[in-house]
Design a protein around this motif. Structure first.
Motif: not given
Length: 588
Positions: A334-351
């Protein structure tokens, strides 16, 4: 002076000394003083802890909970949207923020009102590239002034109202404080907005209130009937810039569209890819009428109180090397992974489809009471003080209606305020605006213990004739002066105490003195009680007299001596305005 009075005065002197010293928690000091009074025989054992059941104590606790419920529903945010524009001249900005702060403080606790508006004020100062110190102290003072308008705006009013019920047979009602409170607040706000802020030293900004929050790549869903439907993605850029958000692209039918998709019109069911800190993401989602992934699992009138938690992924975490979908995080926990932070690196995968790496920082969204269990199961480490309440904006009208009903029930004489606020709290818990686990965390227990201990102590001082002795001393020293002058002296003494003591403690001690003074000179006790309420609330000379002044000290980069520069003249103005107003609305 009797032996009992000497001992009690000595006990209060030591109590005040420790409270002013501030090195020991004030609730522990008050509790120790209570136990000493019991051991000395000035309070019977059966009455030692009766203060914890006093209506004033219960009301203060309930007001703190109701205030958070109103904030979590987005009801307060509706006002905040219209008050902040960084390009306004500073006096205009201070005027609008001060009026908004005073108005909010009249209906919710003034500490909660400051907590909400302070982040907006700091954001406006940073965007305008001006010192936070110039506007933050006026906002704090305005919220203190606005708290005087209603019974629930500030704890001293609650204390005075309940004391009147004990001493005179009937407590003050919700809006009895309004005539004097509004008069003093309006004049005080004019002063801080036009003149007062000019006395504040312009200090370098101390940094963000929340610390250095990371930037997360998140997804937000365009919900059905959203006002963003049909807009090109670039049309959302102005609002995104206002909330410090970068719109990175669009996901449609499960696939990320090429580039930034600036010219693509949004549709219901699309996902916007956003980059920003947690609070900014949450606020932008509200402004753009977006929803988070898994909203259907958390939503509804009976949904849980939600929170956004920042965590870091260690090497041995269960989620390391796996995705949220692999773990079925939403459906199992019942918990959502809302976002990811990877040392400022952007990614195109779905979260939700991104393989998580050790060192990643994650935004987890879910019910407050479930977060500790889920973080332990995932093997991730929560970051200290990195929780963000999710505003449940669809419940704003419900929250306002429940609060209005709680105000009207005692006004119509159906029940008293304690019961009405209790019913409001139950409604907020049932609606998920307040979580079961954080229910007790919202109550400021140090203040509750302080008040509960001082109520029987002040009763002991009154029963031994101590308050009458102080009142006689005031009457003797002001012999020959008119009643309004004696009222002025009482307010000056009370206000001076409040600058160095907790305002609840000041109100408890000064209230019986005010009634005794009024009885000694044959005047009505009401203007004296109201005068004590005003004076106990108006602590503007130090950062320790009122919690709001303490809260702004760090973010505003203030020093101890900065407060009196603007506060001294304000306290004089309060006395000059309040005394005639008291004589008009509460004749001597």
């Amino acid at each position: 002076m009797t032996t009992d009075q000497i001992i009690l005065f000595a006990l209060f002197g030591v109590l005040f000394g420790f409270l002013i010293w501030g090195r020991i928690r004030y609730d522990l000091v008050a509790f120790a003083a209570l136990l000493i009074a019991v051991l000395l025989g000035y309070l019977p054992y059966s009455e030692a802890f009766m203060g914890f059941g006093h209506p004033a104590v219960v009301i203060i606790a309930l007001v703190l909970i109701v205030s958070r419920g109103l904030m979590n529903s987005g009801a307060v945010e509706l006002i905040a949207r219209f008050v902040v524009k960084p390009d306004r001249p500073l006096p205009v900005h201070i005027s609008i923020m001060s009026v908004a702060g005073a108005a909010l403080s009249a209906v919710i606790n003034n500490v909660a009102a400051l907590a909400l508006l302070m982040s907006l004020d700091i954001g406006a100062a940073n965007k305008a590239k001006r010192a936070i110190s110039l506007s933050l102290m006026p906002l704090s003072f305005a919220t203190i002034l606005g708290g005087m308008i209603t019974l629930i705006g500030t704890p001293p009013n609650i204390v005075i109202a309940q004391y009147r019920g004990t001493a005179l047979g009937e407590p003050y009602q919700m809006f009895d404080f309004a005539p004097v409170g509004i008069t003093v607040s309006l004049v005080g706000i004019l002063y801080v907005a036009i003149i007062g802020w000019r006395f504040i030293p312009e200090r370098a900004n101390s940094g963000s209130l929340e610390g250095d929050a990371g930037l997360y790549v998140c997804e937000a869903r365009v919900k059905d009937e959203s006002k963003s439907i049909g807009k090109q993605l670039r049309d959302l850029y102005p609002s995104a810039n206002e909330h410090d958000i970068t719109v990175l692209g669009l996901v449609r039918n499960g696939k990320r569209l090429p580039g930034f998709s600036r010219m693509v019109e949004t549709r219901a069911g699309d996902f916007l890819v956003l980059e920003g800190d947690p609070k900014s993401v949450e606020k932008f989602m509200g402004a753009a009428d977006l929803d988070f992934v898994g909203a259907e699992k958390h939503g509804g009138l009976r949904g849980s109180s939600l929170t956004i938690l920042e965590v870091i992924v260690p090497d041995n975490a269960r989620i390391a090397g796996r995705t949220a979908i692999d773990l079925r995080l939403l459906y199992r926990r019942g918990v959502t992974l809302l976002g990811v932070s990877r040392n400022g690196v952007r990614f195109r995968d779905r979260v939700r489809r991104l393989p998580i790496k050790p060192g990643d920082m994650l935004l987890l969204l879910g019910p407050e009471e479930r977060m500790d269990e889920v973080t332990a199961w995932l093997g991730v480490l929560p970051l200290a003080d990195r929780r963000t309440e999710v505003i449940q904006r669809t419940k704003a009208l419900f929250a306002i209606g429940a609060f209005a009903a709680a105000i009207m029930l005692p006004v119509l004489g159906i029940t008293d305020l304690t019961i009405a606020l209790g019913l409001c709290v139950i409604a907020y818990v049932a609606a998920g605006l307040i979580g079961g686990s954080d229910f007790y965390e919202l109550i400021e227990w140090k203040v509750i213990v302080l008040l509960a201990c001082l109520i029987p102590l002040s009763g002991a001082l009154e029963s031994t004739g101590g308050t009458t002795l102080i009142a006689d001393a005031i009457v003797t020293q002001t012999a020959g002066l008119p009643a309004w002058a004696i009222l002025t002296v009482l307010m000056v003494v009370t206000m001076t105490l409040s600058d160095f003591l907790n305002n609840v403690a000041t109100a408890l001690i000064a209230a019986p003195i005010g009634v005794s003074v009024a009885n000694s000179i044959g005047a009505s006790p009401d203007p004296f009680l109201m005068g004590v309420a005003v004076a106990a609330s108006c602590a503007f000379l130090t950062p320790i007299g009122h919690k709001n002044n303490t809260i702004i000290m760090g973010p505003g980069n203030y020093q101890f001596g900065d407060y009196w520069r603007m506060g001294l003249l304000l306290e004089i103005i309060v006395i000059v305005v309040a005394v005639p107003a008291l004589m008009v609305f509460w004749p001597l």
